[in-house]
Design a protein around this motif. Structure first.
Motif, PDB file in Angstrom:
ATOM      1  N   TRP A 196       0.841  -1.199   0.000  1.00 25.18           N
ATOM      2  CA  TRP A 196       0.000   0.000   0.000  1.00 25.18           C
ATOM      3  C   TRP A 196       0.874   1.245   0.000  1.00 25.18           C
ATOM      4  O   TRP A 196       1.788   1.379   0.815  1.00 25.18           O
ATOM      5  CB  TRP A 196      -0.901  -0.018   1.229  1.00 25.18           C
ATOM      6  N   GLU A 245       1.551   7.368  -6.075  1.00 27.83           N
ATOM      7  CA  GLU A 245       1.835   6.447  -7.171  1.00 27.83           C
ATOM      8  C   GLU A 245       3.345   6.294  -7.379  1.00 27.83           C
ATOM      9  O   GLU A 245       4.114   7.229  -7.152  1.00 27.83           O
ATOM     10  CB  GLU A 245       1.202   6.949  -8.465  1.00 27.83           C
ATOM     11  N   LYS A 294       5.723   5.673 -10.350  1.00 35.23           N
ATOM     12  CA  LYS A 294       5.771   5.651 -11.812  1.00 35.23           C
ATOM     13  C   LYS A 294       7.182   5.401 -12.344  1.00 35.23           C
ATOM     14  O   LYS A 294       7.348   4.893 -13.453  1.00 35.23           O
ATOM     15  CB  LYS A 294       5.237   6.966 -12.365  1.00 35.23           C
ATOM     16  N   GLU A 325       3.915  -3.136   3.151  1.00 29.46           N
ATOM     17  CA  GLU A 325       3.449  -4.400   2.583  1.00 29.46           C
ATOM     18  C   GLU A 325       3.159  -5.351   3.733  1.00 29.46           C
ATOM     19  O   GLU A 325       3.803  -5.290   4.787  1.00 29.46           O
ATOM     20  CB  GLU A 325       4.494  -4.984   1.630  1.00 29.46           C
ATOM     21  N   PHE A 354      -3.286   3.468  -2.961  1.00 33.33           N
ATOM     22  CA  PHE A 354      -2.729   2.704  -4.079  1.00 33.33           C
ATOM     23  C   PHE A 354      -2.240   1.332  -3.606  1.00 33.33           C
ATOM     24  O   PHE A 354      -1.431   1.226  -2.679  1.00 33.33           O
ATOM     25  CB  PHE A 354      -1.580   3.470  -4.738  1.00 33.33           C
ATOM     26  N   TYR A 355      -2.735   0.293  -4.291  1.00 30.47           N
ATOM     27  CA  TYR A 355      -2.406  -1.093  -3.924  1.00 30.47           C
ATOM     28  C   TYR A 355      -1.639  -1.708  -5.093  1.00 30.47           C
ATOM     29  O   TYR A 355      -2.185  -1.919  -6.174  1.00 30.47           O
ATOM     30  CB  TYR A 355      -3.697  -1.856  -3.678  1.00 30.47           C
ATOM     31  N   TYR A 356      -0.356  -1.979  -4.858  1.00 30.02           N
ATOM     32  CA  TYR A 356       0.529  -2.430  -5.941  1.00 30.02           C
ATOM     33  C   TYR A 356       0.706  -3.944  -5.976  1.00 30.02           C
ATOM     34  O   TYR A 356       0.546  -4.639  -4.970  1.00 30.02           O
ATOM     35  CB  TYR A 356       1.898  -1.744  -5.811  1.00 30.02           C
ATOM     36  N   TYR A 357       1.044  -4.408  -7.166  1.00 29.09           N
ATOM     37  CA  TYR A 357       1.371  -5.813  -7.393  1.00 29.09           C
ATOM     38  C   TYR A 357       2.392  -5.890  -8.522  1.00 29.09           C
ATOM     39  O   TYR A 357       2.530  -4.956  -9.301  1.00 29.09           O
ATOM     40  CB  TYR A 357       0.100  -6.617  -7.743  1.00 29.09           C
ATOM     41  N   ARG A 388      -2.694  -1.048  -8.853  1.00 32.08           N
ATOM     42  CA  ARG A 388      -1.636  -0.620  -9.760  1.00 32.08           C
ATOM     43  C   ARG A 388      -0.586  -1.727  -9.904  1.00 32.08           C
ATOM     44  O   ARG A 388      -0.227  -2.385  -8.920  1.00 32.08           O
ATOM     45  CB  ARG A 388      -0.927   0.635  -9.239  1.00 32.08           C
ATOM     46  N   ALA A 389      -0.075  -1.892 -11.122  1.00 29.96           N
ATOM     47  CA  ALA A 389       1.056  -2.791 -11.352  1.00 29.96           C
ATOM     48  C   ALA A 389       2.341  -1.983 -11.263  1.00 29.96           C
ATOM     49  O   ALA A 389       2.404  -0.848 -11.744  1.00 29.96           O
ATOM     50  CB  ALA A 389       0.945  -3.437 -12.729  1.00 29.96           C
ATOM     51  N   PHE A 390       3.365  -2.561 -10.645  1.00 34.57           N
ATOM     52  CA  PHE A 390       4.663  -1.895 -10.652  1.00 34.57           C
ATOM     53  C   PHE A 390       5.128  -1.728 -12.100  1.00 34.57           C
ATOM     54  O   PHE A 390       5.062  -2.686 -12.882  1.00 34.57           O
ATOM     55  CB  PHE A 390       5.701  -2.718  -9.892  1.00 34.57           C
TER      56      PHE A 390
END
Length: 371
Positions: free
Chosen positions: A158, A162, A164, A212, A230-233, A297-299
């Motif tokens: 989390w 963002e 980018k 995380e 924002f939740y990344y994977y 969001r994807a890394f």
């Protein structure tokens, strides 16, 4: 039947009737305390130790009892390895990468960035020489480590903002466990090791910028979506997470062989149970998080490639100065290489095809509904 046969048969039956209670009487009473690194509210990961407790008791007719205590009840969650090593408790349930500050070799008993997935890691531990490679290392800490649970591939965590580019990582304060924090540090992140129950307030207060934990089911329970949008994977540092049941070596050595087998069997069963629960629970939890406003969001590929490069640079640097790490790493990487070659042939091609087809079908169905 002759009189002699009747007498002989009766004697055998009588001996059998006497043997069972006699054997039961010789089985010792064993009472252990298990210090968990996890709070009871995280029912799946904490529940792995409780599963072991129930199975051990059931398979020994209550003779072998393990009482599980949540993080903080006996010792803090990140101090359970010291408690086992020092004999404060007989056993613990934990993730070995919490202790990389003692020695980075601990990480291989849990997971390392860009390592193996769940099936591959289990193959290494159970049939590929992994436990044998790790055993001498754990003996230095007076501990026997038994695989006991797996979370599967985890999410990337989390974030308040963002990500980018690689530059967006610079100066970011992130709760991240294990050797992954050292990888992130090479890219400017300031890693923080915080126990699960303490992550939310740190994220809420802005003490950290990102965190995380595991995946949707547990993350939703901890409420991270309320304090970071924002939740990344993917969680590239945890393609799988092997959990471990630590036993103080003297206590393990004292167990009758039958009890050791019971404990091994219960831990293996807990690994299957934990993974099955996470696989069943995570999809619905993710849908609920997204419906509540979480931004998935994807890394970026640039970020993943930078992290991959940093990870293997770190492994080479660590192996050059740490003989124990090098021994286990050489074994681990050789097995990983063969697993990747095999999985690319069958598993990956199957997965990619059916997932792509399913996505196409979903898009088609959505289009039909709009018409």
């Amino acid at each position: 039947m002759s009189r002699r046969g009747l007498i002989t048969g009766g004697a055998v039956a009588g001996a059998a009737a006497l043997a069972a209670p006699a054997l039961a009487q010789t089985a010792p009473e064993v009472r252990w305390r298990c210090a968990s690194s996890f709070p009871r509210t995280l029912d799946t990961i904490y529940g792995a130790a409780e599963h072991v407790s129930r199975r051990v008791a059931a398979m020994t007719d209550g003779k072998f009892q393990i009482r599980v205590f949540q993080a903080g009840e006996l010792v803090p969650g990140l101090q359970v390895a010291d408690a086992v090593q020092g004999g404060t408790v007989e056993c613990a349930h934990t993730a070995s990468y919490y202790f990389v500050g003692k020695d980075p070799t601990f990480a291989f008993d849990a997971t390392v960035p860009f390592g193996m997935n769940t099936r591959q890691l289990n193959a290494w531990l159970y049939s590929g020489g992994g436990r044998e490679a790790l055993r001498p290392f754990f003996e230095r800490f007076n501990t026997v480590s038994i695989p006991c649970g797996n979370t599967g591939a985890q999410m990337g965590g989390w974030f308040r903002k963002e990500i980018k580019t690689v530059q967006d990582l610079n100066g970011l304060k992130m709760r991240i466990a294990g050797i992954a924090g050292q990888v992130f540090a090479k890219l400017g992140v300031v890693p923080q090791q915080i126990a699960g129950g303490d992550i939310y307030p740190a994220l809420e207060k802005g003490t950290i910028d990102a965190a995380e934990w595991i995946g949707p089911y547990d993350d939703a329970k901890l409420g991270f979506n309320r304090v970071a949008p924002f939740y990344y994977y993917p969680g590239w540092w945890e393609g799988a997470l092997n959990l471990s049941f630590y036993v103080a070596k003297p206590k393990h050595d004292e167990l009758p062989p039958a009890y050791r087998e019971v404990l091994e069997s219960a831990c293996r069963d807990a690994t299957l149970e934990t993974m099955a629960k996470y696989d069943a629970q995570n999809p619905q939890a993710l849908r609920q998080l997204v419906a509540a406003g979480t931004q998935l969001r994807a890394f970026p590929r640039e970020v993943l490639q930078a992290c991959y490069k940093a990870a293997f640079e770190l492994y080479d640097e660590t192996a050059a100065r740490n003989e124990a790490f090098k021994k286990v790493y050489d074994n681990f990487r050789a097995f990983r290489d063969t697993q990747f070659q095999w999985f690319r042939v069958a598993e990956n091609t199957f997965d990619n095809f059916v997932y792509f087809q399913h996505a196409q079908e979903q898009r088609g169905a959505a289009g039909e509904q709009r018409r």
